[in-house]
Design an enzyme around this catalytic site. Structure first.
Site, PDB file in Angstrom:
ATOM      1  N   ARG A  52      -7.513 -18.590   4.949  1.00 47.73           N
ATOM      2  CA  ARG A  52      -7.064 -17.228   5.231  1.00 47.73           C
ATOM      3  C   ARG A  52      -5.809 -17.275   5.938  1.00 47.73           C
ATOM      4  NH1 ARG A  52      -9.217 -15.303   9.539  1.00 47.73           N
ATOM      5  NH2 ARG A  52     -11.367 -15.744   9.079  1.00 47.73           N
ATOM      6  N   TYR A 104       6.187   6.037  -3.160  1.00 51.22           N
ATOM      7  CA  TYR A 104       4.900   5.602  -3.915  1.00 51.22           C
ATOM      8  C   TYR A 104       3.843   6.377  -3.304  1.00 51.22           C
ATOM      9  CZ  TYR A 104       1.361   2.659  -6.089  1.00 51.22           C
ATOM     10  OH  TYR A 104       0.231   2.307  -6.625  1.00 51.22           O
ATOM     11  N   ASP A 176      10.946  -0.824   0.998  1.00 49.98           N
ATOM     12  CA  ASP A 176      10.266  -1.411  -0.267  1.00 49.98           C
ATOM     13  C   ASP A 176      11.139  -1.538  -1.479  1.00 49.98           C
ATOM     14  OD1 ASP A 176       8.581  -1.259  -2.513  1.00 49.98           O
ATOM     15  OD2 ASP A 176       7.089  -0.078  -1.678  1.00 49.98           O
ATOM     16  N   LYS A 201       4.607  -5.531  -9.780  1.00 48.46           N
ATOM     17  CA  LYS A 201       5.534  -5.028 -10.764  1.00 48.46           C
ATOM     18  C   LYS A 201       6.380  -6.005 -11.237  1.00 48.46           C
ATOM     19  CE  LYS A 201       3.046  -1.615  -9.247  1.00 48.46           C
ATOM     20  NZ  LYS A 201       3.354  -0.710  -8.224  1.00 48.46           N
TER      21      LYS A 201
HETATM   22  C1  LIG Z   1       2.750  -0.057  -6.810  1.00 44.07           C
HETATM   23  C2  LIG Z   1       3.823  -0.112  -5.771  1.00 44.07           C
HETATM   24  C3  LIG Z   1       2.939  -0.236  -4.470  1.00 44.07           C
HETATM   25  C4  LIG Z   1       1.509  -0.659  -4.177  1.00 44.07           C
HETATM   26  O1  LIG Z   1       1.357  -1.873  -4.658  1.00 44.07           O
HETATM   27  P1  LIG Z   1       0.050  -2.321  -5.117  1.00 44.07           P
HETATM   28  O2  LIG Z   1       0.097  -3.773  -5.616  1.00 44.07           O
HETATM   29  O3  LIG Z   1      -0.386  -1.527  -6.264  1.00 44.07           O
HETATM   30  O4  LIG Z   1      -0.933  -2.285  -3.980  1.00 44.07           O
HETATM   31  C5  LIG Z   1       3.893   0.225  -3.324  1.00 44.07           C
HETATM   32  N1  LIG Z   1       5.092   0.490  -3.527  1.00 44.07           N
HETATM   33  C6  LIG Z   1       5.901   0.681  -4.764  1.00 44.07           C
HETATM   34  C7  LIG Z   1       7.338   1.155  -4.879  1.00 44.07           C
HETATM   35  C8  LIG Z   1       4.937   0.393  -5.745  1.00 44.07           C
HETATM   36  O5  LIG Z   1       5.589   0.629  -6.969  1.00 44.07           O
END
Ligand SMILES: *Cc1c(COP(=O)(O)O)cnc(C)c1O
Length: 387
Positions: A52, A104, A176, A201
């Site tokens: 962890r 998001y 982000d 992604k």
């Molecule tokens: C998908 C996404 C998230 C969340 O991520 P997860 O891996 O699905 O928890 C946060 N920000 C953006 C811009 C995203 O496309």
């Protein structure tokens, strides 16, 4: 040798933090599928005690992404939301956070439904409007949370200007960077303090892992966040860390192809009689095109558009594509299509959704790396079903 920042992006993506393994010479970092590590004497270990806290496969991934983002430290989490969630524990009740208004959907839900109940205050704003941002800064404002381009309408926030405003007031900035990846956008170069990713992604890129990454430069903050990560425990497993690390080896190639295909699809859509409007910040028709050009080297693979019609036409269109798979998520090698109002942004309240332009005729495409001609034929065929 491999930790040399003078190397170009693709070289660093393939080699950074990934020297051949010491005992066997294995070229690829092994999957250290272990929860614990042998100690020579109580408290005497080789820097690893429990997974962890530290795991070599996870560290290799976090270090690689940190390097690509021009940051010093990286942490890897079990999802993008886990990264957001862990970072939110850095804040305290009565702290105020200003956030992009079309962030998001999952981030919005986490802020609005979960962390608000812990006493953290949020204001959701169009961060392109400097005056509005300044107006909403309060003495307890601790963070400006930026998404650029935003999701799904692809608004572009001026990174230098938002960082400057925040830092004038001693406020932290978070970006982000999921939509562009460090291949196209490096927020750290404009002064961003913390960068987060849904590595689910583009970083991973193959739609087979859910993962999150956080990178930063500040030593003291990095120590606090490592402490939070270890305490909360929403860490990424070794197998998934390894998969993302493998995905990143082709990030440069994939991103270039995503963008090349996206441009071809945009040209097709813009000229199509059944399309009302296309939103792609890499196209001169987008209102934020100039800002986009200034701070990125490309606009990525997400394209949204309004078709002519309403829910009935959208539904028919979404049911009619064969290559574009109807699914949430984005950033994989295969093309996806989705309906933000019903799917990814369902957790955003109705009135806010409308004011953001997330209407029933809005469709979001995640353009994959297939042959562009096949993708265009697929869309053309779907249009013929509603025409
Ligand atoms: C998908 C996404 C998230 C969340 O991520 P997860 O891996 O699905 O928890 C946060 N920000 C953006 C811009 C995203 O496309």
């Amino acid at each position: 040798m491999t930790n040399n920042s003078n190397y170009g992006f693709a070289t660093r993506a393939i080699r950074h933090g990934q020297d051949p393994e010491k005992t066997t010479g294995a070229v690829i970092p092994p999957i250290f599928q272990t929860s614990t590590y042998a100690q020579e004497s109580p408290g005497k270990n080789r820097g690893y005690e429990y997974s962890r806290t530290h795991n070599p496969t996870r560290s290799a991934l976090a270090q690689c992404v940190a390097e690509l983002e021009n940051m010093k430290y990286g942490l890897a989490f079990s999802s993008g939301c886990a990264a957001v969630s862990t970072l939110m524990h850095f804040f305290e009740p009565n702290d105020h956070i200003i956030c992009s208004d079309d962030c998001y959907g999952g981030t919005f839900r986490l802020f609005d439904q979960v962390f608000q109940t812990f006493g953290i205050q949020f204001t959701f704003l169009d961060l392109r409007d400097d005056a509005k941002v300044r107006d909403h800064i309060e003495p307890n404002t601790k963070c400006i949370w930026v998404e650029t381009p935003t999701n799904p309408t692809l608004k572009v926030v001026d990174l230098k200007s938002i960082n400057d405003i925040a830092h004038e007031h001693g406020i932290l900035t978070v970006v982000d960077n999921t939509f562009l990846s460090p291949f196209f956008q490096k927020p750290a170069d404009f002064g961003t303090d913390i960068i987060i990713h849904s590595a689910t992604k583009y970083l991973n890129g193959h739609s087979d892992v859910v993962a999150g990454i956080l990178t930063l430069n500040n030593d003291e903050l990095a120590e606090k966040l490592a402490y939070l990560s270890n305490s909360i425990g929403a860490i990424l497993g070794p197998m998934d860390s390894w998969l993302v690390l493998r995905g990143i080896k082709t990030l440069a190639l994939r991103m270039s192809r995503h963008e090349e295909n996206a441009n071809k699809v945009v040209d097709f859509l813009i000229n199509h009689p059944l399309v009302e409007k296309v939103l792609y910040p890499g196209h001169p028709s987008h209102p934020d095109y100039e800002v986009m050009k200034k701070q990125t080297t490309g606009a990525g693979g997400v394209v949204t558009f309004y078709l002519k019609g309403g829910l009935k036409e959208s539904r028919k269109f979404l049911e009619s594509t064969k290559l574009f798979i109807l699914a949430e998520s984005l950033g994989g090698v295969e093309s996806l299509i989705e309906h933000p109002a019903i799917m990814t942004h369902a957790s955003v309240p109705d009135d806010l959704r409308k004011s953001l332009g997330i209407t029933n005729n809005l469709i979001r495409l995640s353009i994959g790396i297939e042959e562009a001609e096949d993708l265009i034929d697929d869309l053309d065929n779907a249009f013929s079903k509603i025409g």
